[in-house]
Design an enzyme around this catalytic site. Sequence first.
Site, short mmCIF file in Angstrom:
data_model
loop_
_atom_site.label_atom_id
_atom_site.label_comp_id
_atom_site.label_asym_id
_atom_site.label_seq_id
_atom_site.Cartn_x
_atom_site.Cartn_y
_atom_site.Cartn_z
N GLU A 95 0.85 -1.20 0.00
CA GLU A 95 0.00 0.00 0.00
C GLU A 95 0.88 1.25 0.00
OE1 GLU A 95 -2.56 1.51 -0.67
OE2 GLU A 95 -4.02 1.57 0.97
N ASP A 96 0.37 2.32 -0.56
CA ASP A 96 1.14 3.58 -0.56
C ASP A 96 1.13 4.24 0.81
OD1 ASP A 96 -1.57 4.17 -0.67
OD2 ASP A 96 -1.44 5.56 -2.35
N ASP A 99 -3.84 5.79 6.27
CA ASP A 99 -4.36 7.03 6.85
C ASP A 99 -5.32 6.62 7.98
OD1 ASP A 99 -4.88 9.81 6.93
OD2 ASP A 99 -6.55 9.62 5.55
N LEU A 104 -7.05 -0.53 4.15
CA LEU A 104 -6.19 -1.69 4.39
C LEU A 104 -6.88 -2.74 5.25
CD1 LEU A 104 -3.49 -2.37 3.35
CD2 LEU A 104 -2.43 -1.25 5.31
N PHE A 148 -1.63 16.33 3.88
CA PHE A 148 -1.96 15.66 2.63
C PHE A 148 -0.74 15.70 1.72
CE2 PHE A 148 -3.87 15.00 -1.51
CZ PHE A 148 -4.74 13.95 -1.23
N ARG A 161 1.17 12.16 -9.59
CA ARG A 161 1.62 10.79 -9.29
C ARG A 161 3.02 10.52 -9.81
NH1 ARG A 161 -2.78 7.69 -7.51
NH2 ARG A 161 -4.79 8.20 -8.40
P1 5GP Z 1 -7.37 5.09 4.54
O1 5GP Z 1 -8.39 4.10 4.14
O2 5GP Z 1 -6.21 4.52 5.35
O3 5GP Z 1 -7.98 6.27 5.25
O4 5GP Z 1 -6.82 5.74 3.24
C1 5GP Z 1 -5.90 5.13 2.46
C2 5GP Z 1 -5.91 5.74 1.08
O5 5GP Z 1 -6.22 7.12 1.12
C3 5GP Z 1 -4.53 5.66 0.47
O6 5GP Z 1 -4.37 4.47 -0.24
C4 5GP Z 1 -4.50 6.88 -0.41
O7 5GP Z 1 -5.04 6.56 -1.67
C5 5GP Z 1 -5.42 7.87 0.27
N1 5GP Z 1 -4.67 8.85 1.07
C6 5GP Z 1 -4.59 8.93 2.40
N2 5GP Z 1 -3.80 9.96 2.78
C7 5GP Z 1 -3.38 10.54 1.65
C8 5GP Z 1 -2.51 11.64 1.36
O8 5GP Z 1 -1.95 12.33 2.23
N3 5GP Z 1 -2.30 11.91 0.04
C9 5GP Z 1 -2.89 11.21 -0.96
N4 5GP Z 1 -2.60 11.58 -2.19
N5 5GP Z 1 -3.69 10.17 -0.74
C10 5GP Z 1 -3.94 9.83 0.55
#
Ligand code: 5GP
Length: 173
Positions: A95-96, A99, A104, A148, A161
């Site tokens: 995963e990138d 958050d 995940l 962000f 990207r």
């Molecule tokens: P979660 O489900 O953990 O809240 O979010 C995960 C997804 O939200 C990541 O795979 C990503 O696509 C997006 N995301 C969360 N934080 C950021 C951020 O700071 N920048 C960007 N570009 N995407 C984010």
Amino acid sequence: MIVGKPLLSEDEIQKRVRELAAQISADFEGHELIAVGILKGAFMFFADLVRHIKVPMTIDFIIASSYVKDSTTGEVKVYYDLREDIKDKNVLLVEDIVDTGVTLNYLRERFLEQSPRALKICALLDKRERRIVDVPIDYKGFEIPNEFVVGYGLDYDNQYRNLPYISIFKKSI
Ligand code: 5GP
């Protein structure tokens, strides 16, 4: 729209990616792996990571998202699912950024239902402050502040990207 100076430089990222790949290679030595990249955000990290992993592997992808612009919706949609059968296989989910942990956690549970032999999670970035759902990260690149970020696969509205580094993104007023 403003993309600030790099929070993580290309060199810092590449060094850490090689360290993570070395750790994964050591942990899976003597075993085969299915590496699964979560698109789109993880595409660059995934490509860099797998080229440094030294165990035999197959590659697969899943397209999933819980994100609309820069706020979480809390719902996860899978647009493209795995092609590989992961039953009794060693799976590395890549995963990138983690958050809230919603994406995940959802994918982890979905994968576990398919009874893999092992399921490990690798995430480049961890925004721990924002966590709502506790999800284990076995291999973590960097912890970052609650900002962000864009670049190195991460987007704002599908842009940025391609940047080889990661920057904090601010909307201009
Ligand atoms: P979660 O489900 O953990 O809240 O979010 C995960 C997804 O939200 C990541 O795979 C990503 O696509 C997006 N995301 C969360 N934080 C950021 C951020 O700071 N920048 C960007 N570009 N995407 C984010």
